[in-house]
Write a protein that holds these residues in place. Structure first.
Motif, PDB file in Angstrom:
ATOM      1  N   ALA A   1      -2.751   9.559  -1.987  1.00 39.02           N
ATOM      2  CA  ALA A   1      -2.394   9.210  -3.432  1.00 39.02           C
ATOM      3  C   ALA A   1      -1.135   9.506  -3.609  1.00 39.02           C
ATOM      4  CB  ALA A   1      -3.616  10.042  -4.259  1.00 39.02           C
ATOM      5  N   PHE A   2      -0.193  10.339  -3.365  1.00 38.88           N
ATOM      6  CA  PHE A   2       1.125  10.540  -3.536  1.00 38.88           C
ATOM      7  C   PHE A   2       1.812   9.442  -3.322  1.00 38.88           C
ATOM      8  CE2 PHE A   2       5.206  11.452  -1.887  1.00 38.88           C
ATOM      9  CZ  PHE A   2       5.873  12.017  -3.061  1.00 38.88           C
TER      10      PHE A   2
ATOM     11  N   PHE B   1      -5.784   7.866  -9.724  1.00 41.58           N
ATOM     12  CA  PHE B   1      -6.509   9.016 -10.293  1.00 41.58           C
ATOM     13  C   PHE B   1      -7.692   8.946  -9.717  1.00 41.58           C
ATOM     14  CE2 PHE B   1      -9.092  10.218 -13.792  1.00 41.58           C
ATOM     15  CZ  PHE B   1      -8.576  11.627 -14.059  1.00 41.58           C
ATOM     16  N   LEU B   2      -8.340   7.732  -9.739  1.00 42.32           N
ATOM     17  CA  LEU B   2     -10.130   7.711  -9.179  1.00 42.32           C
ATOM     18  C   LEU B   2      -9.894   8.153  -7.740  1.00 42.32           C
ATOM     19  CD1 LEU B   2     -11.444   4.480 -10.244  1.00 42.32           C
ATOM     20  CD2 LEU B   2     -11.718   6.773 -11.234  1.00 42.32           C
ATOM     21  N   PHE B   3      -8.783   8.015  -6.910  1.00 37.39           N
ATOM     22  CA  PHE B   3      -8.590   8.457  -5.523  1.00 37.39           C
ATOM     23  C   PHE B   3      -8.613   9.885  -5.489  1.00 37.39           C
ATOM     24  CE2 PHE B   3      -6.339   4.407  -4.589  1.00 37.39           C
ATOM     25  CZ  PHE B   3      -7.476   3.602  -4.535  1.00 37.39           C
ATOM     26  N   LEU B   4      -7.664  10.647  -6.552  1.00 36.66           N
ATOM     27  CA  LEU B   4      -7.862  12.036  -6.529  1.00 36.66           C
ATOM     28  C   LEU B   4      -9.089  12.610  -6.608  1.00 36.66           C
ATOM     29  CD1 LEU B   4      -4.447  12.567  -8.422  1.00 36.66           C
ATOM     30  CD2 LEU B   4      -4.954  13.010  -5.978  1.00 36.66           C
ATOM     31  N   ILE B   5      -9.981  12.038  -7.697  1.00 34.82           N
ATOM     32  CA  ILE B   5     -11.146  12.570  -7.861  1.00 34.82           C
ATOM     33  C   ILE B   5     -12.099  12.283  -6.728  1.00 34.82           C
ATOM     34  CG2 ILE B   5     -13.107  12.133  -9.605  1.00 34.82           C
ATOM     35  CD1 ILE B   5     -10.677  13.386 -11.071  1.00 34.82           C
ATOM     36  N   SER B   6     -11.990  11.162  -6.184  1.00 34.82           N
ATOM     37  CA  SER B   6     -12.983  10.945  -5.054  1.00 34.82           C
ATOM     38  C   SER B   6     -12.728  11.920  -3.944  1.00 34.82           C
ATOM     39  CB  SER B   6     -12.858   9.585  -4.637  1.00 34.82           C
ATOM     40  OG  SER B   6     -11.473   9.252  -3.861  1.00 34.82           O
ATOM     41  N   GLY B   7     -11.288  12.131  -3.645  1.00 35.66           N
ATOM     42  CA  GLY B   7     -10.949  13.000  -2.871  1.00 35.66           C
ATOM     43  C   GLY B   7     -11.446  14.568  -3.159  1.00 35.66           C
ATOM     44  N   LEU B   8     -11.486  14.977  -4.098  1.00 37.62           N
ATOM     45  CA  LEU B   8     -12.236  15.927  -4.605  1.00 37.62           C
ATOM     46  C   LEU B   8     -13.734  16.055  -4.407  1.00 37.62           C
ATOM     47  CD1 LEU B   8     -11.905  19.103  -5.885  1.00 37.62           C
ATOM     48  CD2 LEU B   8     -12.278  18.038  -8.213  1.00 37.62           C
ATOM     49  N   GLY B   9     -14.257  14.790  -4.646  1.00 41.62           N
ATOM     50  CA  GLY B   9     -15.710  14.800  -4.501  1.00 41.62           C
ATOM     51  C   GLY B   9     -16.192  14.614  -3.028  1.00 41.62           C
ATOM     52  N   ILE B  10     -15.453  14.035  -2.119  1.00 41.96           N
ATOM     53  CA  ILE B  10     -15.504  14.299  -0.890  1.00 41.96           C
ATOM     54  C   ILE B  10     -15.333  15.464  -0.147  1.00 41.96           C
ATOM     55  CG2 ILE B  10     -14.544  13.643   1.333  1.00 41.96           C
ATOM     56  CD1 ILE B  10     -13.769  10.780  -0.077  1.00 41.96           C
TER      57      ILE B  10
ATOM     58  N   LEU C   1      -2.870   0.428 -10.348  1.00 40.96           N
ATOM     59  CA  LEU C   1      -2.871   1.109  -9.247  1.00 40.96           C
ATOM     60  C   LEU C   1      -2.760   2.604  -9.612  1.00 40.96           C
ATOM     61  CD1 LEU C   1      -2.595   1.141  -6.018  1.00 40.96           C
ATOM     62  CD2 LEU C   1      -0.153   0.882  -6.401  1.00 40.96           C
ATOM     63  N   PHE C   2      -1.820   2.830 -10.758  1.00 40.65           N
ATOM     64  CA  PHE C   2      -2.063   4.275 -10.889  1.00 40.65           C
ATOM     65  C   PHE C   2      -3.469   4.800 -11.480  1.00 40.65           C
ATOM     66  CE2 PHE C   2       2.607   4.262 -11.965  1.00 40.65           C
ATOM     67  CZ  PHE C   2       3.050   5.166 -11.315  1.00 40.65           C
ATOM     68  N   PHE C   3      -4.270   4.001 -12.109  1.00 41.26           N
ATOM     69  CA  PHE C   3      -5.521   4.186 -12.494  1.00 41.26           C
ATOM     70  C   PHE C   3      -6.493   4.739 -11.278  1.00 41.26           C
ATOM     71  CE2 PHE C   3     -10.255   2.702 -13.289  1.00 41.26           C
ATOM     72  CZ  PHE C   3     -10.244   3.702 -14.110  1.00 41.26           C
ATOM     73  N   PHE C   4      -6.098   3.590 -10.240  1.00 40.46           N
ATOM     74  CA  PHE C   4      -6.980   3.890  -9.073  1.00 40.46           C
ATOM     75  C   PHE C   4      -6.745   4.889  -8.447  1.00 40.46           C
ATOM     76  CE2 PHE C   4      -8.578  -0.474  -9.730  1.00 40.46           C
ATOM     77  CZ  PHE C   4      -9.951  -0.304  -9.425  1.00 40.46           C
TER      78      PHE C   4
ATOM     79  N   GLY D   1      -8.283  -0.362  -3.961  1.00 43.22           N
ATOM     80  CA  GLY D   1      -6.895   0.393  -4.053  1.00 43.22           C
ATOM     81  C   GLY D   1      -6.055  -0.252  -3.037  1.00 43.22           C
ATOM     82  N   ILE D   2      -6.615  -0.591  -1.656  1.00 36.73           N
ATOM     83  CA  ILE D   2      -5.823  -1.193  -0.745  1.00 36.73           C
ATOM     84  C   ILE D   2      -5.358  -2.794  -1.219  1.00 36.73           C
ATOM     85  CG2 ILE D   2      -5.717  -2.241   1.693  1.00 36.73           C
ATOM     86  CD1 ILE D   2      -7.893   0.206   2.193  1.00 36.73           C
ATOM     87  N   ALA D   3      -6.257  -3.206  -1.722  1.00 35.95           N
ATOM     88  CA  ALA D   3      -5.714  -4.606  -2.144  1.00 35.95           C
ATOM     89  C   ALA D   3      -4.948  -4.691  -3.353  1.00 35.95           C
ATOM     90  CB  ALA D   3      -6.999  -5.340  -2.849  1.00 35.95           C
ATOM     91  N   LEU D   4      -4.773  -3.476  -4.427  1.00 37.02           N
ATOM     92  CA  LEU D   4      -3.870  -3.574  -5.267  1.00 37.02           C
ATOM     93  C   LEU D   4      -2.699  -3.001  -4.894  1.00 37.02           C
ATOM     94  CD1 LEU D   4      -5.989  -1.863  -8.163  1.00 37.02           C
ATOM     95  CD2 LEU D   4      -4.955  -4.110  -8.116  1.00 37.02           C
ATOM     96  N   ALA D   5      -2.538  -2.049  -3.747  1.00 36.43           N
ATOM     97  CA  ALA D   5      -1.181  -1.875  -3.274  1.00 36.43           C
ATOM     98  C   ALA D   5      -0.502  -3.188  -2.594  1.00 36.43           C
ATOM     99  CB  ALA D   5      -1.522  -0.704  -2.370  1.00 36.43           C
ATOM    100  N   ILE D   6      -1.265  -3.615  -1.779  1.00 35.71           N
ATOM    101  CA  ILE D   6      -0.656  -4.842  -1.035  1.00 35.71           C
ATOM    102  C   ILE D   6      -0.439  -5.932  -1.967  1.00 35.71           C
ATOM    103  CG2 ILE D   6      -1.091  -6.788   0.552  1.00 35.71           C
ATOM    104  CD1 ILE D   6      -2.894  -4.810   1.924  1.00 35.71           C
ATOM    105  N   TRP D   7      -0.934  -6.292  -3.045  1.00 37.50           N
ATOM    106  CA  TRP D   7      -0.826  -7.131  -4.048  1.00 37.50           C
ATOM    107  C   TRP D   7       0.734  -6.829  -4.903  1.00 37.50           C
ATOM    108  CZ3 TRP D   7      -4.311  -8.532  -8.788  1.00 37.50           C
ATOM    109  CH2 TRP D   7      -3.969  -9.944  -9.165  1.00 37.50           C
ATOM    110  N   LEU D   8       0.693  -5.492  -5.187  1.00 35.69           N
ATOM    111  CA  LEU D   8       2.031  -5.014  -5.867  1.00 35.69           C
ATOM    112  C   LEU D   8       3.279  -5.149  -5.033  1.00 35.69           C
ATOM    113  CD1 LEU D   8       3.335  -3.739  -8.363  1.00 35.69           C
ATOM    114  CD2 LEU D   8       2.478  -1.858  -7.859  1.00 35.69           C
TER     115      LEU D   8
END
Length: 243
Positions: free
Chosen positions: A69-70, A20-29, A15-18, A225-232
């Motif tokens: 992401a926070f 990080f990807l969300f932050l990158i994707s947010g910047l990309g968007i 989830l931490f890794f994803f 990321g949604i699936a991982l958050a719910i799983w955790l």
């Protein structure tokens, strides 16, 4: 389903890794939205509001991802199911928005040529100050003339020399009058011969493709990321119930 400490730890770090990807994707968007919006601004006079809305929505979505992401990082760190569910919920909203933007961009791209054709012809009929300023910007930037070519101006103005100076190649512009020198059909080599409809269409359509790719592509990454958050969150709740 039982979750071991090892499994929970793996999910947490994933989830931490994803995130990080969300932050990158947010910047990309955010960057994609700004670039597309800036590039089509010169053509806004001839565009429907529906076409300029998707990049604005992506800019807002990109900014929201930084905040969302926070929740994911903090929720995973504190092992808080509520924060993780909030993260998943907010991410799901962004997911839906991005899918909607992608679908809207596809729809608008299909309607683009008709919208542009109508707007260009109406502005050529009006020829007020705003219309001519918009025409001058487009013709200079894209090196085109008229809708289908310079003859659109000849036909509209009922004269063989009535083309805007912005149609003229720079070396053939009269420095004193700022008019096109001998721009009649006999001197077509002195003006841009390609129409602006196809050039504006291709330019805006290419930007729509960026929105489609970014909106839909990143949305599916976020779905993981949604699936991982719910799983955790479920793992933490089960562990709390068992203790």
């Amino acid at each position: 389903m039982q979750f071991s400490e090892v499994t929970k730890g793996v999910i947490k770090y994933l989830l931490f890794f994803f995130n990080f990807l969300f932050l990158i994707s947010g910047l990309g968007i955010l960057i994609a939205g700004i670039v597309v919006l800036h590039d089509v601004t010169d053509f806004n006079h001839f565009l429907d509001d529906r076409i300029t809305a998707p990049p604005i929505i992506l800019i807002i979505a990109g900014l929201l991802i930084f905040v969302i992401a926070f929740f994911g990082c903090y929720g995973a760190l504190k092992e808080s199911p509520k924060l993780l569910y909030a993260f998943a919920f907010l991410l799901a909203i962004i997911f839906i928005i991005e899918i909607a933007v992608g679908i809207a961009a596809i729809t608008f791209r299909n309607d683009l040529e008709g919208i542009l054709n109508t707007q260009l012809r109406q502005s050529m009929i009006r020829q007020n100050k705003d219309d001519m300023m918009a025409w001058d910007t487009v013709q200079k930037k894209l090196q085109c003339c008229g809708i289908d070519g310079p003859r659109n101006w000849f036909e509209k103005n009922e004269t063989k020399e009535a083309v805007p100076a912005s149609c003229c190649r720079p070396q053939y512009i009269d420095r004193d009058t700022q008019n096109c020198l001998n721009a009649a059909p006999l001197y077509m080599d002195r003006v841009y011969t390609e129409g602006c409809l196809s050039k504006v269409h291709d330019r805006v359509a290419s930007k729509a493709s960026i929105l489609i790719g970014v909106g839909i592509g990143i949305a599916f990454i976020q779905f993981m990321g949604i699936a991982l958050a719910i799983w955790l969150a479920q793992a933490i709740k089960k562990e709390a119930a068992a203790s």
